[in-house]
Design a protein around this motif. Structure first.
Motif, PDB file in Angstrom:
ATOM      1  N   ASN A  70      32.214  28.675  21.667  1.00 43.66           N
ATOM      2  CA  ASN A  70      33.103  29.548  20.897  1.00 43.66           C
ATOM      3  C   ASN A  70      32.347  30.607  20.105  1.00 43.66           C
ATOM      4  N   SER A  71      31.051  30.450  19.896  1.00 43.41           N
ATOM      5  CA  SER A  71      30.285  31.486  19.201  1.00 43.41           C
ATOM      6  C   SER A  71      30.198  32.764  20.033  1.00 43.41           C
ATOM      7  N   ARG A  72      30.502  32.683  21.323  1.00 43.94           N
ATOM      8  CA  ARG A  72      30.517  33.867  22.197  1.00 43.94           C
ATOM      9  C   ARG A  72      31.930  34.280  22.592  1.00 43.94           C
ATOM     10  N   ALA A  73      32.935  33.559  22.094  1.00 43.17           N
ATOM     11  CA  ALA A  73      34.335  33.905  22.378  1.00 43.17           C
ATOM     12  C   ALA A  73      34.750  35.115  21.547  1.00 43.17           C
ATOM     13  N   PHE A  74      35.827  35.749  21.940  1.00 40.99           N
ATOM     14  CA  PHE A  74      36.336  36.902  21.205  1.00 40.99           C
ATOM     15  C   PHE A  74      37.336  36.458  20.140  1.00 40.99           C
ATOM     16  N   PHE A  75      37.142  36.953  18.928  1.00 36.60           N
ATOM     17  CA  PHE A  75      38.063  36.748  17.816  1.00 36.60           C
ATOM     18  C   PHE A  75      38.282  38.094  17.154  1.00 36.60           C
ATOM     19  N   LEU A  76      39.456  38.298  16.601  1.00 39.88           N
ATOM     20  CA  LEU A  76      39.753  39.523  15.859  1.00 39.88           C
ATOM     21  C   LEU A  76      39.975  39.139  14.405  1.00 39.88           C
ATOM     22  N   HIS A  77      39.024  39.487  13.546  1.00 40.73           N
ATOM     23  CA  HIS A  77      39.150  39.198  12.121  1.00 40.73           C
ATOM     24  C   HIS A  77      38.154  40.044  11.363  1.00 40.73           C
TER      25      HIS A  77
END
Length: 188
Positions: free
Chosen positions: A95-102
């Motif tokens: 998840n450290s390479r997943a995309f998040f919008l924040h």
């Protein structure tokens, strides 16, 4: 589902291209900035056995001064694609390479210091989860920046942000978000 060990080694290789024509890298008033980053991860270059992926992300920003008023129209469009390439059982992209919008750099109004402020948030994406299929995101941001007279270090901005994160994994929710408002920022 069952995921690989929570601690994974991630080694990546790939190109990074940047073109920076902004007049100021911290608070630009004119010009453009383009960035394209592609990463490939594989156990043969140092990643854990269950970590093999491809990730690419592109960002483009453009700044237009509005006459001689000091007002700047700032725009940004960005997007990315991520794919787990491993065929091993229990493999995935950490998840450290997943995309998040924040946070300020993505969708404003969401600080990102806790998983409940992430988009997708902790209820939509388990923090111990891995992306086992594909993921993508897009983000569009536009704002008008107004300098505050006699306080040269402050800028008032009217903004609109629109973004979404999508997953092919059946256990993850696809999320879109819009945010608009007024913000006050300090020139670094």
């Amino acid at each position: 589902g069952t995921y690989p060990e929570l601690e994974s080694n991630i080694a990546t290789i790939g190109p990074l291209f940047e073109l920076d024509y902004r007049d100021n890298p911290f608070l630009p008033t004119r010009g453009s900035y383009t960035r394209w980053d592609t990463q490939y991860s594989n156990p043969d270059i140092g990643s854990s056995d269950t970590v093999e992926f491809m990730r690419t992300e592109t960002k483009f920003s453009y700044y237009i001064p509005m006459f001689d008023t000091g007002i700047v129209w700032a725009n940004n469009i960005s997007g990315g694609y991520l794919k787990n390439l491993s065929t091993l059982a229990n493999s995935g992209v950490p998840n450290s390479r997943a995309f998040f919008l924040h946070g300020q750099a993505k969708i404003r109004g969401f600080g990102g210091s806790s998983s409940s402020e992430h988009i997708p948030n902790g209820g939509q994406f388990d923090s111990s989860a891995f992306v086992t299929g594909e993921s993508s995101y897009y983000l569009f941001k536009t704002e008008f920046r107004f300098p505050i007279p006699k306080i040269s270090s402050l800028v008032l901005a009217l903004f609109y942000d629109l973004g979404a994160v999508d997953f092919t994994d059946p256990d993850k929710q696809c999320v879109s978000k819009t945010e608009s408002g007024i913000c006050l920022s300090r020139d670094p």
